[in-house]
Design a protein around this motif. Structure first.
Motif, PDB file in Angstrom:
ATOM      1  N   ALA A   1       0.833  -1.210   0.000  1.00  0.00           N
ATOM      2  CA  ALA A   1       0.000   0.000   0.000  1.00  0.00           C
ATOM      3  C   ALA A   1       0.863   1.254   0.000  1.00  0.00           C
ATOM      4  O   ALA A   1       0.579   2.222  -0.716  1.00  0.00           O
ATOM      5  N   VAL A   2       1.918   1.235   0.801  1.00  0.00           N
ATOM      6  CA  VAL A   2       2.816   2.398   0.890  1.00  0.00           C
ATOM      7  C   VAL A   2       3.471   2.663  -0.463  1.00  0.00           C
ATOM      8  O   VAL A   2       3.612   3.809  -0.895  1.00  0.00           O
ATOM      9  N   ALA A   3       3.854   1.599  -1.159  1.00  0.00           N
ATOM     10  CA  ALA A   3       4.511   1.742  -2.457  1.00  0.00           C
ATOM     11  C   ALA A   3       3.564   2.315  -3.505  1.00  0.00           C
ATOM     12  O   ALA A   3       3.925   3.221  -4.269  1.00  0.00           O
ATOM     13  N   ILE A   4       2.342   1.793  -3.558  1.00  0.00           N
ATOM     14  CA  ILE A   4       1.368   2.289  -4.536  1.00  0.00           C
ATOM     15  C   ILE A   4       1.023   3.745  -4.251  1.00  0.00           C
ATOM     16  O   ILE A   4       0.902   4.575  -5.166  1.00  0.00           O
ATOM     17  N   LYS A   5       0.891   4.076  -2.969  1.00  0.00           N
ATOM     18  CA  LYS A   5       0.603   5.460  -2.593  1.00  0.00           C
ATOM     19  C   LYS A   5       1.746   6.384  -3.013  1.00  0.00           C
ATOM     20  O   LYS A   5       1.507   7.481  -3.540  1.00  0.00           O
ATOM     21  N   TYR A   6       2.980   5.945  -2.785  1.00  0.00           N
ATOM     22  CA  TYR A   6       4.132   6.774  -3.146  1.00  0.00           C
ATOM     23  C   TYR A   6       4.168   7.019  -4.659  1.00  0.00           C
ATOM     24  O   TYR A   6       4.422   8.138  -5.119  1.00  0.00           O
ATOM     25  N   ALA A   7       3.921   5.975  -5.421  1.00  0.00           N
ATOM     26  CA  ALA A   7       3.917   6.128  -6.880  1.00  0.00           C
ATOM     27  C   ALA A   7       2.865   7.137  -7.313  1.00  0.00           C
ATOM     28  O   ALA A   7       3.127   8.018  -8.143  1.00  0.00           O
ATOM     29  N   ARG A   8       1.667   7.031  -6.736  1.00  0.00           N
ATOM     30  CA  ARG A   8       0.569   7.924  -7.125  1.00  0.00           C
ATOM     31  C   ARG A   8       0.841   9.366  -6.708  1.00  0.00           C
ATOM     32  O   ARG A   8       0.652  10.292  -7.507  1.00  0.00           O
ATOM     33  N   GLU A   9       1.265   9.572  -5.472  1.00  0.00           N
ATOM     34  CA  GLU A   9       1.386  10.928  -4.936  1.00  0.00           C
ATOM     35  C   GLU A   9       2.691  11.622  -5.308  1.00  0.00           C
ATOM     36  O   GLU A   9       2.739  12.851  -5.379  1.00  0.00           O
ATOM     37  N   THR A  10       3.751  10.834  -5.546  1.00  0.00           N
ATOM     38  CA  THR A  10       5.070  11.449  -5.743  1.00  0.00           C
ATOM     39  C   THR A  10       5.641  11.230  -7.137  1.00  0.00           C
ATOM     40  O   THR A  10       6.121  12.175  -7.769  1.00  0.00           O
TER      41      THR A  10
ATOM     42  N   ALA B   1      -6.153  -4.308   3.628  1.00  0.00           N
ATOM     43  CA  ALA B   1      -7.192  -3.292   3.445  1.00  0.00           C
ATOM     44  C   ALA B   1      -6.586  -2.009   2.873  1.00  0.00           C
ATOM     45  O   ALA B   1      -7.161  -1.371   1.985  1.00  0.00           O
ATOM     46  N   GLY B   2      -5.418  -1.627   3.376  1.00  0.00           N
ATOM     47  CA  GLY B   2      -4.748  -0.445   2.862  1.00  0.00           C
ATOM     48  C   GLY B   2      -4.329  -0.617   1.416  1.00  0.00           C
ATOM     49  O   GLY B   2      -4.405   0.332   0.615  1.00  0.00           O
ATOM     50  N   THR B   3      -3.897  -1.821   1.045  1.00  0.00           N
ATOM     51  CA  THR B   3      -3.505  -2.092  -0.342  1.00  0.00           C
ATOM     52  C   THR B   3      -4.694  -1.944  -1.279  1.00  0.00           C
ATOM     53  O   THR B   3      -4.584  -1.344  -2.355  1.00  0.00           O
ATOM     54  N   LEU B   4      -5.850  -2.467  -0.876  1.00  0.00           N
ATOM     55  CA  LEU B   4      -7.051  -2.328  -1.694  1.00  0.00           C
ATOM     56  C   LEU B   4      -7.461  -0.866  -1.821  1.00  0.00           C
ATOM     57  O   LEU B   4      -7.824  -0.398  -2.903  1.00  0.00           O
ATOM     58  N   ALA B   5      -7.396  -0.141  -0.712  1.00  0.00           N
ATOM     59  CA  ALA B   5      -7.792   1.271  -0.728  1.00  0.00           C
ATOM     60  C   ALA B   5      -6.860   2.094  -1.613  1.00  0.00           C
ATOM     61  O   ALA B   5      -7.308   2.921  -2.412  1.00  0.00           O
ATOM     62  N   GLU B   6      -5.550   1.868  -1.481  1.00  0.00           N
ATOM     63  CA  GLU B   6      -4.594   2.629  -2.291  1.00  0.00           C
ATOM     64  C   GLU B   6      -4.703   2.255  -3.767  1.00  0.00           C
ATOM     65  O   GLU B   6      -4.528   3.111  -4.644  1.00  0.00           O
ATOM     66  N   SER B   7      -4.987   0.999  -4.057  1.00  0.00           N
ATOM     67  CA  SER B   7      -5.190   0.592  -5.443  1.00  0.00           C
ATOM     68  C   SER B   7      -6.407   1.289  -6.031  1.00  0.00           C
ATOM     69  O   SER B   7      -6.384   1.752  -7.180  1.00  0.00           O
TER      70      SER B   7
END
Length: 495
Positions: free
Chosen positions: A116-125, A153-159
């Motif tokens: 989740a942290v990785a997908i979020k970083y890709a999207r936001e940064t 749950a965080g992975t699904l939300a960030e995806s």
């Protein structure tokens, strides 16, 4: 002299690099479609150094086939374990050879699996103008992982947020430790195009060409809002691009994930075939009605009337359709189960008597209750009848990750969910997460409670179509000399 030695060592290293085939930087790009592609590689402890090297080689092999030198494609790279570890951004390297050298320089960290942290970083940064993202180019992320994330749950939300931001996610799972349902949640839809599984790191190359080709046929980003405006009701009507047939060793799964969101939010009425009068297809249908404080006493009866109008068109008295009803706020509030009433008149009375409670918006708990408690044989669910939820809500839930998770679990249990959003308090991302795919068929939005009537016929028609499309064959009885045994010819949506 020392400087000459240094130059000599560098040339020797470069020669070794080229002699190993790394210098083949252009195998005639497989397409010249403009794209910004970020590779997200699992560097957790379960991977190990030898296998991480195989992932590096896999990414390198794909990059050689991309049109980097022409400027059509840009590539970014990050690995992740406990945290996201960026290697280079989309605008850091502009040639194949520089990108290849950057990949070879990526280190292995080991640790947790914070997908989740990785997908979020890709999207936001990484997918930002400052770091090389282009508005005219397709945004694509290729996630490669060998295990279940530490925060499902965080992975699904960030995806879901990445999908909503217009990022197409390819999800590649390696080995048996990968959670298939999580992989589906990461991947864009449909799964047969964007989700891949291989048995081991040694066979990664078997899907390389297929994924590269897949990036070519990701739909282009929209340049204008493709919508037809109507006064009230809205549904998402995504455009699609044909995908060529390819040969690969992937093991695609059935589609059950969050929808791609490269199409902007339009305001279009769903097109449908004429409404069937008295839908008589077999189905078990549960209505879930938002009873939170944002609805209010004046608007809640409008939702009740909407449910009454839809149920009035169902063939209930023959036993074809069963209906259950619940509302929710802080907790799920059961009004009657699927076997609570067997005739239409009693069901309509039960709907009209449903009280309004007010309170929070715990949508995830309501979906969980319907799945775990209402869709059970003890409470009237039939194994040979399609399971359908029609949920009405006017606002974002209090626990978004749980709502995403519970919706995913319901989809996996073969429960078709129609999601109806009312007003501007409910976000598109959450509605898409709740609704079964495709959104154009199962997700609806209206401007206010008065506009519910404008989608009534479409909901009735789509619900009947969904029942027809997922109906399983009822059990047939095989006569023997012993008491008859029921043998289902097609398994129902078991739980």
């Amino acid at each position: 002299m020392r400087g000459q030695q240094t130059i000599g060592l560098c040339l020797l290293a470069l020669g070794t690099f080229l002699s190993q085939g790394h210098g083949v930087v252009a195998e005639d790009p497989r397409c010249d479609s403009e794209a910004d592609i970020v590779f997200i590689l699992d560097a957790s402890g379960s991977v190990g150094d030898p296998n991480f090297e195989k992932m590096r080689d896999f990414v390198e092999g794909m990059v050689r086939k991309l049109a980097l030198d022409s400027g059509a494609v840009r590539v970014g790279l990050l690995s992740y374990s406990f945290t996201a570890d960026p290697v280079f951004n989309l605008n850091d390297h502009s040639s194949n050879v520089d990108v290849l050298l950057g990949i070879q320089g990526m280190g292995y960290s080991g640790g947790g699996t914070s997908t989740a942290v990785a997908i979020k970083y890709a999207r936001e940064t990484m997918f930002t103008v400052a770091n090389g993202d282009r508005s005219s180019a397709k945004n694509i992320a290729v996630v490669v992982t060998d295990g279940k994330s530490s925060d499902p749950a965080g992975t699904l939300a960030e995806s879901a947020l990445a999908h909503d931001a217009g990022i197409t996610l390819f999800a590649l799972g390696i080995g048996d430790a990968v959670d298939t349902d999580e992989l589906k949640g990461i991947a864009s839809d449909p799964d047969e195009e964007y989700m891949y599984r291989v048995s081991s790191f040694d066979v990664l190359s078997s899907v390389s060409d297929t994924i590269v080709d897949g990036t070519c046929y990701v739909p282009e980003p929209p340049t204008t809002t493709e919508a037809i405006t109507t006064p009230e009701a809205t549904t998402i009507m995504p455009t699609t691009t044909p995908v060529p047939t390819t040969t690969s060793t992937t093991m695609p799964e059935t589609t059950m994930t969050l929808a791609p969101t490269t199409t902007p939010e339009p305001t279009t009425m769903p097109t449908s075939t004429p409404v069937p009068i008295g839908c008589s297809t077999m189905a078990d249908i549960v209505f879930i009605v938002d009873g939170s404080g944002s609805v209010g006493d004046a608007e809640f009866p409008k939702m009740q009337q909407f449910v009454v109008d839809i149920v009035s068109d169902f063939d209930i008295d023959s036993g074809a359709i069963r209906v259950g009803l619940m509302s929710y706020s802080f907790v799920p509030n059961l009004h009657f189960h699927l076997n609570g009433f067997t005739n239409k008149a009693d069901i309509l009375t039960g709907i009209k008597n449903m009280p309004y409670n007010g309170g929070g918006t715990y949508t995830g708990q309501a979906i969980e209750y319907a799945r775990d408690t209402m869709f059970t044989a003890a409470n009237g669910e039939r194994s040979h009848a399609p399971n359908i939820i029609i949920i009405l809500t006017d606002g974002d839930s209090n626990e978004f990750p749980n709502t995403v998770l519970q919706s995913q679990l319901a989809h996996q249990d073969n429960i078709t969910i129609f999601a109806i959003g009312i007003g501007k308090g409910i976000g598109l991302t959450e509605l898409q997460a709740i609704a079964t795919d495709p959104d154009s068929k199962y997700m609806f939005q209206v401007n206010n409670f008065d506009a519910l009537d404008s989608i009534k016929e479409a909901i009735m028609n789509k619900a009947c179509e969904a029942a027809v499309g997922t109906t399983t064959v009822p059990p047939t009885t095989t006569p023997t000399t012993t008491p008859a045994t029921t043998v289902p010819t097609t398994p129902g949506p078991g739980r």
